[in-house]
Design a protein around this motif. Structure first.
Motif, PDB file in Angstrom:
ATOM      1  N   ASP A  22       0.860  -1.186   0.000  1.00 57.71           N
ATOM      2  CA  ASP A  22       0.000   0.000   0.000  1.00 57.71           C
ATOM      3  C   ASP A  22       0.899   1.240   0.000  1.00 57.71           C
ATOM      4  O   ASP A  22       1.129   1.871   1.025  1.00 57.71           O
ATOM      5  CB  ASP A  22      -0.897  -0.031   1.242  1.00 57.71           C
ATOM      6  CG  ASP A  22      -1.901   1.100   1.246  1.00 57.71           C
ATOM      7  OD1 ASP A  22      -1.732   2.053   0.452  1.00 57.71           O
ATOM      8  OD2 ASP A  22      -2.852   1.041   2.034  1.00 57.71           O
ATOM      9  N   TYR A 121      -8.055  -4.745   4.680  1.00 55.10           N
ATOM     10  CA  TYR A 121      -7.584  -3.521   4.044  1.00 55.10           C
ATOM     11  C   TYR A 121      -6.551  -3.867   2.987  1.00 55.10           C
ATOM     12  O   TYR A 121      -6.800  -4.755   2.176  1.00 55.10           O
ATOM     13  CB  TYR A 121      -7.124  -2.481   5.081  1.00 55.10           C
ATOM     14  CG  TYR A 121      -7.247  -1.076   4.520  1.00 55.10           C
ATOM     15  CD1 TYR A 121      -8.409  -0.690   3.864  1.00 55.10           C
ATOM     16  CD2 TYR A 121      -6.206  -0.166   4.591  1.00 55.10           C
ATOM     17  CE1 TYR A 121      -8.540   0.570   3.297  1.00 55.10           C
ATOM     18  CE2 TYR A 121      -6.337   1.101   4.028  1.00 55.10           C
ATOM     19  CZ  TYR A 121      -7.505   1.459   3.381  1.00 55.10           C
ATOM     20  OH  TYR A 121      -7.624   2.697   2.817  1.00 55.10           O
ATOM     21  N   CYS A 151      -8.078   4.780   7.261  1.00 55.58           N
ATOM     22  CA  CYS A 151      -6.998   5.415   6.495  1.00 55.58           C
ATOM     23  C   CYS A 151      -7.381   6.779   5.929  1.00 55.58           C
ATOM     24  O   CYS A 151      -6.889   7.800   6.397  1.00 55.58           O
ATOM     25  CB  CYS A 151      -6.582   4.445   5.382  1.00 55.58           C
ATOM     26  SG  CYS A 151      -5.298   5.042   4.311  1.00 55.58           S
ATOM     27  N   GLN A 305      -2.547  11.873   3.006  1.00 54.97           N
ATOM     28  CA  GLN A 305      -3.545  11.150   3.794  1.00 54.97           C
ATOM     29  C   GLN A 305      -3.342  11.413   5.283  1.00 54.97           C
ATOM     30  O   GLN A 305      -4.285  11.365   6.067  1.00 54.97           O
ATOM     31  CB  GLN A 305      -3.462   9.660   3.462  1.00 54.97           C
ATOM     32  CG  GLN A 305      -3.655   9.429   1.973  1.00 54.97           C
ATOM     33  CD  GLN A 305      -3.657   7.952   1.585  1.00 54.97           C
ATOM     34  OE1 GLN A 305      -4.318   7.140   2.196  1.00 54.97           O
ATOM     35  NE2 GLN A 305      -2.905   7.628   0.556  1.00 54.97           N
ATOM     36  N   ARG A 309      -6.200  12.859   8.943  1.00 59.11           N
ATOM     37  CA  ARG A 309      -6.471  12.022  10.129  1.00 59.11           C
ATOM     38  C   ARG A 309      -6.527  12.923  11.353  1.00 59.11           C
ATOM     39  O   ARG A 309      -5.739  12.817  12.294  1.00 59.11           O
ATOM     40  CB  ARG A 309      -5.394  10.947  10.285  1.00 59.11           C
ATOM     41  CG  ARG A 309      -5.583   9.827   9.305  1.00 59.11           C
ATOM     42  CD  ARG A 309      -4.568   8.735   9.371  1.00 59.11           C
ATOM     43  NE  ARG A 309      -4.470   8.187   8.022  1.00 59.11           N
ATOM     44  CZ  ARG A 309      -3.344   7.942   7.396  1.00 59.11           C
ATOM     45  NH1 ARG A 309      -2.190   8.145   7.995  1.00 59.11           N
ATOM     46  NH2 ARG A 309      -3.363   7.494   6.156  1.00 59.11           N
TER      47      ARG A 309
HETATM   48 MO   LIG Z   1      -3.318   3.798   4.724  1.00 52.59          MO
END
Ligand SMILES: [Mo]
Ligand SMILES: Nc1nc2c(c(=O)[nH]1)N[C@H]1C(S)=C(S)[C@@H](COP(=O)(O)OP(=O)(O)OC[C@H]3O[C@@H](n4cnc5c(=O)[nH]c(N)nc54)[C@H](O)[C@@H]3O)O[C@H]1N2
Ligand SMILES: Nc1nc2c(c(=O)[nH]1)N[C@H]1C(S)=C(S)[C@@H](COP(=O)(O)OP(=O)(O)OC[C@H]3O[C@@H](n4cnc5c(=O)[nH]c(N)nc54)[C@H](O)[C@@H]3O)O[C@H]1N2
Ligand code: SF4
Length: 687
Positions: A22, A121, A151, A305, A309
């Motif tokens: 990922d 995931y 995520c 990303q 969060r």
């Molecule tokens: Mo992630």
């Protein structure tokens, strides 16, 4: 499309593959095989991204634990000790599958299939191993833990309100036409090391990085803005206000392509630059300079990303999304924003892959943030499957999660390559084959490419690819839909042909990685956006209907109270999430959780580098080893995410104190808004 390399001498062959972690990079791999055995896994020298080298973590792990029979799970296992202890005895596949079916089929027959959960995931991000198992869970009507809530979901929803999609990012190749590149809350020097080294660092564009941490990508930038965590919406409004004051808004673009600008203008009245400086900690002149360079364009904006969060992560991304719209940095060469590049753009049909049509009795879909609560409830959760995920390392609020996983009646099946903290809680462990052991396709979420994942060796022991495991389960559950049994060969050829690769998977495998479009793609060049109005919705009625404000707002989080630190826990350069947490060389270095703090905070808390102290949040306490880092702003602590708790001397990692408070959109994680304080380690005299 052919790219040749010589294969010699005769006992040696080279095979191309692609890394399916990922990761933004999606590196090309070369495997060297001698006498039928893999001797080395390397970066493909002819691959545009990897250019001959994998990142340090994969270069090590793919030549070590990933091919080490002693480190890998090789047979199914059945629990013999108490949950969490990881004590098992081996089983054959038939027996393991039968045990699962015996336990769960009655639930399906008695209309309780929604008490069977599955949680997954991107442990592997290849298309079939990453998505095919959903077909089984759809067919039985299981409940799902909403994958992206761990995520990036808040950012996806925020960008969808504005632009109608979050997955049509800029084409990285368009950097050649960019005058400015702005990275906001992303750290490619760690999370996309090749993009940092070959894409960002050497670009002659003016480089801006906006991140509380002065990481290597920030150091490589021409301008680094270091806002307090959670203050970025105020910074975005400050930049907009500065563009307004400098007369560099693109009024024609706004007029033609956006709805809701008058509402934003009203908000800007209350956003003088002095206010933005006080809210964010970024000096007025720096805000002006960033606004000037970005607006002048053409500019690329990479929204990270990590950025979203946050407690108000959706609002933050929505506010930053105003900048490309208001400065007309969309739809032309060298301009655009990027959050994710979806595989749909490459012709990949996600519904087909996941078998959405099989979903006749939809179960529940709940956030990862609520997982402990659901799992703890015997009426709603009787079983859980975890596949492609290591929740007992990577989810927040570990104490609550582990208490739920320990519940005796919760029948737990975990599919993984390794004996992780999560497999330790399983009733049945199923061994997965690694990406080196079967063919698949990797769709990069940064580059507009597809890469072939090519079988390099036989599966380790009795391990099987995810998709084969779920075919066997489907059979044991006596499910009939042919989609549950579709072969890899069929799927691979369907997918490659849909992407325009006429020679099917064989052609892709020969090439390694192929660009899907010959020239850089310019998203939204036609001025059409997939929103309800077809325009960029700076003000969104859809958002309002969903209970959000009509527009993004100039909000910022309060600074931590005296004696508290804001805890950021982003990617580690040595780990891929929790993966590689079992590499010995890593654990020797990090057998205790390291907590980085600014030197001024070390002074304030009267601690020294190397001290062992207790870090405490509302979720619990863990011992941490203090390290000082000049690159952090005062009031902010940094701990890298997801080391394996069981490899830590104290049996913990940072997620034993991160909180599961949700962000403002998509029930997504707000993990970076955790606050902590430091206390003396028992028996020491730290103040
Ligand atoms: Mo992630
Ligand atoms: N504190 C903190 N915690 C975080 C984050 C944060 O920012 N801060 N970030 C979050 C984010 S963004 C994410 S994505 C999560 C992810 O966190 P994790 O779930 O830890 O993700 P990975 O390590 O990528 O993969 C999970 C597992 O998949 C296994 N795996 C690999 N290949 C296969 C395969 O082919 N089949 C099967 N069955 N398993 C395989 C690996 O061995 C690994 O154990 O962590 C989250 N946790
Ligand atoms: N080496 C390595 N690479 C990885 C991963 C890994 O674990 N290790 N994980 C992979 C996965 S699953 C993902 S999702 C991606 C994530 O990769 P990125 O998108 O880069 O996200 P993170 O690494 O979580 O965090 C990036 C930055 O966000 C910053 N940040 C946090 N809060 C704020 C804020 O309020 N404002 C601003 N401006 N910045 C903030 C952090 O300081 C950090 O430097 O990386 C992938 N790549
Ligand atoms: S994890 Fe990322 S950087 Fe490392 S080899 Fe895989 S794709 Fe490349």
């Amino acid at each position: 499309m052919k790219r040749g390399f010589s294969i010699s001498p005769p006992d040696k062959s080279l095979i191309r593959s692609t890394c399916p972690r990922d990761c933004y990079d999606s590196c090309g791999i070369i495997a060297i095989k001698r006498k039928g055995q893999i001797t080395k896994i390397l970066g493909d020298p002819e691959h545009d991204v990897s250019r001959g080298a994998l990142c340090g973590k994969c270069a090590k792990a793919y030549n070590d634990v990933w091919r080490d029979p002693k480190a890998r799970l090789r047979t199914p296992l059945r629990r013999i000790g108490s949950k969490g202890r990881g004590e098992f005895q081996p089983l054959g596949w038939d027996e393991a599958i039968e045990l699962i079916a015996k336990r769960l089929k009655p639930l399906c027959r008695s209309d309780q299939s929604d008490t069977i959960w599955h949680c997954h995931y991107t442990g592997t991000n290849s298309l079939i191993a990453g998505q095919f198992p959903n077909r089984f869970f759809h067919a039985i009507g299981a409940s799902e833990v909403d994958p992206d809530t761990i995520c990036n979901q808040a950012g996806q929803i925020a960008l969808s309100y504005l632009f109608g999609t979050a997955s049509e990012g800029f084409d990285p190749r368009s950097i050649r036409d960019a005058k400015t590149v702005m990275l906001w809350g992303v750290n490619p020097s760690t999370s996309a090391p090749h993009a940092h080294r070959y894409w960002f660092e050497p670009s002659p564009a003016f480089k801006i990085v906006i991140d509380p941490v002065r990481h290597a990508s920030a150091k490589a930038a021409d301008l680094h803005l270091q806002p307090y965590p959670g203050s970025d919406a105020a910074l975005a409004f400050g930049m907009l206000r500065s563009m307004q004051e400098q007369g560099i808004l693109d009024k024609d673009y706004i007029q033609e392509n956006c709805i809701g600008w008058p509402e934003i203008e009203k908000l800007l009245k209350d956003c003088p630059l002095g206010w933005a400086e006080a809210a964010t900690g970024v000096a007025v002149e720096t805000i002006q300079l960033a606004a000037r360079h970005y607006a002048a364009g053409p500019s690329l904006l990479w929204l990270g990303q990590g950025l979203q969060r946050q407690r108000k992560g959706g609002n933050i991304v929505r506010a930053i999304g105003l900048l490309p719209a208001a400065s007309g940095n969309i739809g032309k060469p060298g301009a655009g924003f990027y959050y994710l590049n979806g595989s749909g753009r490459k012709g990949i049909d996600g519904h087909y892959l996941q078998g959405t049509h099989l979903r006749q009795h939809p179960g529940r879909i709940v956030s990862h943030m609520d997982l402990p609560e659901w799992l703890a409830d015997p009426r709603h959760a009787k079983a859980i499957f975890c596949w492609n995920i290591n929740i007992a390392a990577s989810n927040p609020a570990q104490d609550a999660l582990r208490a739920a996983l320990r519940r005796k009646e919760l029948f737990t099946v975990v599919v993984d390559l390794f004996a992780t903290d999560t497999t330790d809680f399983a009733d049945i462990v199923l061994p997965a084959a690694s990406f080196m052991e079967f063919d698949d396709i990797v769709s990069s979420y940064f580059h507009l490419t597809l890469g072939a994942q090519v079988k390099l060796m036989e599966p380790m022991g009795d391990s099987l690819p995810n998709q084969e495991i779920f075919r066997r389960l489907a059979k044991a559950f006596e499910l009939e839909d042919p989609a549950l049994y579709e072969s890899d060969t069929e799927i691979l050829n369907t997918l490659t042909r849909a992407a325009g690769i006429q020679g099917g998977f064989a052609e892709l495998a020969e090439c390694g990685t192929v660009p899907i479009f010959a020239d850089p793609v310019i998203p939204f060049a036609d001025g059409h956006f997939p929103t309800p109005s077809g325009k960029i919705e700076l003000a969104s009625e859809a958002a309002q209907k969903a209970g959000h404000p009509l527009t993004p707002l100039p909000l910022f989080d309060a600074r931590p109270a005296k004696g508290y630190l804001r805890l950021l826990s982003p990617s580690s350069p040595q780990l891929m999430n929790s993966s590689y947490g079992n590499q010995n060389w890593l654990n020797d270095q990090s057998s205790q959780q390291i907590l980085f703090i600014a030197p001024a905070d070390a002074k304030r808390f009267a601690v020294n580098p190397g001290d062992l102290v207790i870090a405490k949040s509302t979720n619990g306490t863990i011992p941490v080893r203090i390290a000082c880092l000049e690159d952090l702003p005062e009031g902010t602590a940094l701990a890298h995410k997801s080391a394996w708790p069981k490899r830590n001397a104290d049996g913990v990692n940072i997620n034993f104190i991160t909180h599961s408070e949700k962000a403002d959109m998509g029930e997504s994680t707000g993990i970076h808004s955790t606050e902590i304080t430091l206390m003396p380690y028992p028996g020491t005299t730290v103040s």
